[in-house]
Design an enzyme around this catalytic site. Structure first.
Site, mmCIF file in Angstrom:
data_model
loop_
_atom_site.group_PDB
_atom_site.id
_atom_site.type_symbol
_atom_site.label_atom_id
_atom_site.label_comp_id
_atom_site.label_asym_id
_atom_site.label_seq_id
_atom_site.Cartn_x
_atom_site.Cartn_y
_atom_site.Cartn_z
ATOM 1 N N HIS A 1 4.439 0.680 12.447
ATOM 2 C CA HIS A 1 4.607 0.673 10.993
ATOM 3 C C HIS A 1 3.269 0.913 10.283
ATOM 4 O O HIS A 1 3.179 1.641 9.303
ATOM 5 C CB HIS A 1 5.218 -0.657 10.547
ATOM 6 N N ARG B 1 -15.032 -6.568 4.952
ATOM 7 C CA ARG B 1 -15.173 -5.361 4.122
ATOM 8 C C ARG B 1 -14.678 -5.578 2.677
ATOM 9 O O ARG B 1 -14.541 -4.628 1.916
ATOM 10 C CB ARG B 1 -14.424 -4.201 4.777
ATOM 11 N N ILE C 1 -2.921 -4.134 7.539
ATOM 12 C CA ILE C 1 -3.410 -4.752 8.779
ATOM 13 C C ILE C 1 -2.480 -4.395 9.935
ATOM 14 O O ILE C 1 -1.256 -4.545 9.822
ATOM 15 C CB ILE C 1 -3.514 -6.272 8.633
ATOM 16 N N SER D 1 0.814 -1.224 0.000
ATOM 17 C CA SER D 1 0.000 0.000 0.000
ATOM 18 C C SER D 1 0.841 1.264 0.000
ATOM 19 O O SER D 1 0.422 2.293 -0.530
ATOM 20 C CB SER D 1 -0.941 -0.012 1.206
ATOM 21 N N PHE D 2 2.049 1.180 0.574
ATOM 22 C CA PHE D 2 2.920 2.357 0.580
ATOM 23 C C PHE D 2 3.231 2.807 -0.849
ATOM 24 O O PHE D 2 3.406 3.999 -1.117
ATOM 25 C CB PHE D 2 4.220 2.058 1.333
ATOM 26 N N GLU D 3 3.262 1.872 -1.791
ATOM 27 C CA GLU D 3 3.598 2.183 -3.189
ATOM 28 C C GLU D 3 2.375 2.593 -4.019
ATOM 29 O O GLU D 3 2.489 2.902 -5.210
ATOM 30 C CB GLU D 3 4.265 0.980 -3.844
ATOM 31 N N THR E 1 3.837 -3.122 15.708
ATOM 32 C CA THR E 1 4.551 -1.840 15.810
ATOM 33 C C THR E 1 3.752 -0.710 15.162
ATOM 34 O O THR E 1 2.655 -0.921 14.648
ATOM 35 C CB THR E 1 5.925 -1.936 15.089
HETATM 36 N N1 LIG Z 1 2.263 -4.587 6.353
HETATM 37 C C1 LIG Z 1 1.649 -4.206 5.182
HETATM 38 C C2 LIG Z 1 2.340 -3.615 4.126
HETATM 39 N N2 LIG Z 1 3.671 -3.416 4.236
HETATM 40 C C3 LIG Z 1 4.514 -3.112 3.075
HETATM 41 C C4 LIG Z 1 4.475 -1.627 2.695
HETATM 42 O O1 LIG Z 1 3.239 -1.291 2.077
HETATM 43 C C5 LIG Z 1 5.611 -1.325 1.702
HETATM 44 O O2 LIG Z 1 5.473 -2.142 0.566
HETATM 45 C C6 LIG Z 1 6.974 -1.552 2.345
HETATM 46 O O3 LIG Z 1 7.052 -0.806 3.534
HETATM 47 C C7 LIG Z 1 8.117 -1.150 1.406
HETATM 48 O O4 LIG Z 1 7.970 0.188 1.019
HETATM 49 N N3 LIG Z 1 1.687 -3.230 3.017
HETATM 50 C C8 LIG Z 1 0.329 -3.416 2.888
HETATM 51 O O5 LIG Z 1 -0.263 -3.078 1.855
HETATM 52 N N4 LIG Z 1 -0.361 -4.008 3.921
HETATM 53 C C9 LIG Z 1 0.245 -4.394 5.062
HETATM 54 O O6 LIG Z 1 -0.436 -4.932 5.975
HETATM 55 C C1 LIG Z 2 1.357 -2.763 8.670
HETATM 56 C C2 LIG Z 2 2.578 -3.575 8.558
HETATM 57 O O1 LIG Z 2 3.570 -3.234 7.903
HETATM 58 C C3 LIG Z 2 2.657 -4.748 9.450
HETATM 59 O O2 LIG Z 2 2.616 -5.944 8.691
HETATM 60 C C4 LIG Z 2 3.965 -4.689 10.197
HETATM 61 O O3 LIG Z 2 3.829 -5.605 11.230
HETATM 62 P P1 LIG Z 2 4.667 -5.313 12.569
HETATM 63 O O4 LIG Z 2 4.238 -3.927 13.032
HETATM 64 O O5 LIG Z 2 4.244 -6.405 13.529
HETATM 65 O O6 LIG Z 2 6.134 -5.362 12.180
#
Ligand SMILES: Nc1c(NC[C@H](O)[C@H](O)[C@H](O)CO)[nH]c(=O)[nH]c1=O
Ligand SMILES: CC(=O)[C@@H](O)COP(=O)(O)O
Length: 159
Positions: free
Chosen positions: A98, A137, A92, A66-68, A96
């Protein structure tokens, strides 16, 4: 209104005109949590088809997470032949913070692309606490966020 108080697949069709079938839609799909994001994509495509949008006017772009989505949306929005972009993802909550950084970055990023290119760029990203909330959802008991995102893109083009 919280999603559990409003089915995501039920929305007003007011203002949606026949003209929508002439538009081209980009759909950016995050590969993370693909069971969910594929269901969102299927919902979005079925909604566009319902309004007569031909499959060759739906352009898909996959990104890793999703970040991309913001950059993927920009790659589509900068194309003159694409009239609206739908961004689909599922972030999800983990252990942390993140989660917070990704959700904030993609919300702001998608908004910035929309304003930069003066086109609807729709935030179709689920941000649940767990997998079950996401599935609820993405075609479950609360409807499909992909339906809602596609309907939002259609409505924005018909205003
Ligand atoms: N944890 C989830 C991620 N993590 C990956 C990031 O979106 C991104 O690709 C990475 O940080 C590299 O830039 N992405 C999701 O879409 N959903 C998650 O739950
Ligand atoms: C939202 C995320 O990137 C997630 O998967 C990271 O999980 P964590 O916070 O347990 O490292």
């Amino acid at each position: 209104m919280a999603s559990n108080l409003k089915n995501l697949s039920q929305y007003s069709e007011k203002n949606i005109t026949e003209a929508v079938k002439d538009y081209v839609f980009g759909i950016v799909v995050a590969e993370w949590n693909s069971e969910v994001t594929e269901a969102l994509y299927n919902g979005a495509v079925e909604t566009l088809r319902k309004y007569g949008v031909p499959d060759n006017q739906i352009i898909r772009k996959n990104v890793p997470g999703s970040f991309e989505l913001s950059l993927g949306a920009q790659w589509l929005a900068e194309q003159n032949g694409i009239h609206a972009v739908i961004c689909l993802g599922c972030v999800i909550q983990g252990e942390t913070r993140h989660f917070d950084f990704i959700c904030s970055a993609v919300a702001h990023g998608v908004t910035n692309v929309s304003l930069k290119y003066n086109k609807p760029v729709i935030f179709g990203v689920l941000t649940p606490d767990n997998q079950q909330q996401a599935l609820d959802r993405a075609g479950g008991k609360h409807g499909n966020k992909g339906d809602e995102a596609a309907a939002t893109a259609v409505k924005m083009l018909c205003f």
